[in-house]
Design an enzyme around this catalytic site. Structure first.
Site, mmCIF file in Angstrom:
data_model
loop_
_atom_site.group_PDB
_atom_site.id
_atom_site.type_symbol
_atom_site.label_atom_id
_atom_site.label_comp_id
_atom_site.label_asym_id
_atom_site.label_seq_id
_atom_site.Cartn_x
_atom_site.Cartn_y
_atom_site.Cartn_z
ATOM 1 C CE LYS A 109 -135.660 18.016 30.372
ATOM 2 N NZ LYS A 109 -136.694 17.735 31.379
ATOM 3 N N GLY A 110 -130.642 14.025 27.721
ATOM 4 C CA GLY A 110 -129.908 12.795 27.981
ATOM 5 C C GLY A 110 -128.394 12.885 27.873
ATOM 6 C CG ASP A 142 -129.003 10.030 25.278
ATOM 7 O OD1 ASP A 142 -129.135 9.999 24.027
ATOM 8 O OD2 ASP A 142 -129.965 10.200 26.050
ATOM 9 C CG ASP A 194 -133.642 3.431 20.317
ATOM 10 O OD1 ASP A 194 -133.328 2.240 20.197
ATOM 11 O OD2 ASP A 194 -134.769 3.797 20.702
ATOM 12 C CE LYS A 215 -131.718 1.373 23.123
ATOM 13 N NZ LYS A 215 -132.921 1.188 23.974
ATOM 14 C CG PHE A 260 -135.784 1.655 28.288
ATOM 15 C CD1 PHE A 260 -136.023 2.340 27.105
ATOM 16 C CD2 PHE A 260 -135.785 2.370 29.473
ATOM 17 C CE1 PHE A 260 -136.264 3.698 27.104
ATOM 18 C CE2 PHE A 260 -136.027 3.734 29.487
ATOM 19 C CZ PHE A 260 -136.267 4.395 28.296
ATOM 20 C CB VAL A 261 -129.820 1.482 29.448
ATOM 21 C CG1 VAL A 261 -129.458 0.027 29.165
ATOM 22 C CG2 VAL A 261 -129.614 2.315 28.184
ATOM 23 C CG ASP A 305 -135.638 10.268 30.516
ATOM 24 O OD1 ASP A 305 -135.044 10.096 29.434
ATOM 25 O OD2 ASP A 305 -136.835 10.596 30.582
#
Ligand code: IMP
Ligand code: MG
Length: 181
Positions: free
Chosen positions: A41-42, A97, A100, A128, A149-150, A156
């Site tokens: 969903k990000g 989004d 990572d 990241k 962590f954003v 979310d």
């Protein structure tokens, strides 16, 4: 958990990066169509803004990949949602989004290849690189951040904070979550 103020990335800065990414994609696409594949969903908010900025003709598709429980990667990637319409022979722009560990992106790229996508590119608002476990292409990347962590602008923590307009660091201050308090 504590939401840090001021935001790490304010609204204006997010929008500036979205516009720059759209211009770069348009420049390279040279009028050729894209399938814009947003990872739910990000990437929902980012993909919506990017789609409205792009001049390149595109159709929107969605997939869902799950690899996270809380804020730690489990290493396993499941793809429970995938486009009904074939992507065989299409040029696909994967819209994420944040990049990572790279596991989600790698799993989706593999599936796209299996299904015969003609060409794939990766677009992400945030990166990241210090967390990368699997190398992945970084074709269009907005902003590099450290190992924070954003949340916000789609991102979310346990399904919360997605609707924040700006992107904030979420710090573990040792306090219990509201839901479990
Ligand atoms: P990867 O497979 O480890 O690259 O994880 C990618 C996914 O993990 C992203 O699409 C996000 O949904 C989630 N994720 C990674 N870092 C963060 C973060 O800092 N905040 C919120 N979600 C994150
Ligand atoms: Mg998440």
């Amino acid at each position: 958990m504590r939401l840090c103020e001021p935001p790490l990335i304010p609204v204006e800065r997010i929008q500036k990066h979205v516009a720059e990414l759209a211009a770069a994609i348009d420049g390279d696409a040279d009028g050729r169509d894209y399938v814009l594949m947003a990872v739910l969903k990000g990437a929902m908010y980012f993909a919506a803004d990017l789609s409205r900025r792009l001049e390149t003709p595109h159709r929107l598709e969605f997939c869902r990949a799950q690899s996270y429980a809380g804020n730690e990667s489990t290493g396993q990637v499941h793809i429970p949602i995938w486009p009904e319409k074939s992507i065989a022979g299409q040029r696909v722009l994967l819209v994420e989004d944040i990049l990572d560990t790279g596991r989600t992106t790698a799993a989706i790229l593999q599936r796209l290849k299996q299904e015969g996508a003609a060409d794939t590119h990766v677009c992400a608002l945030l990166n990241k690189p210090s967390r990368r476990v699997i190398p992945i292409p970084e074709d269009y990347v907005g902003l590099t951040i450290g190992d924070h962590f954003v949340v916000g602008y789609g991102l979310d923590y346990e399904e919360r904070y997605r609707g924040l307009e700006a992107i904030h660091v979420l710090e573990d201050d040792g306090s219990a979550d509201l839901d479990s308090a």
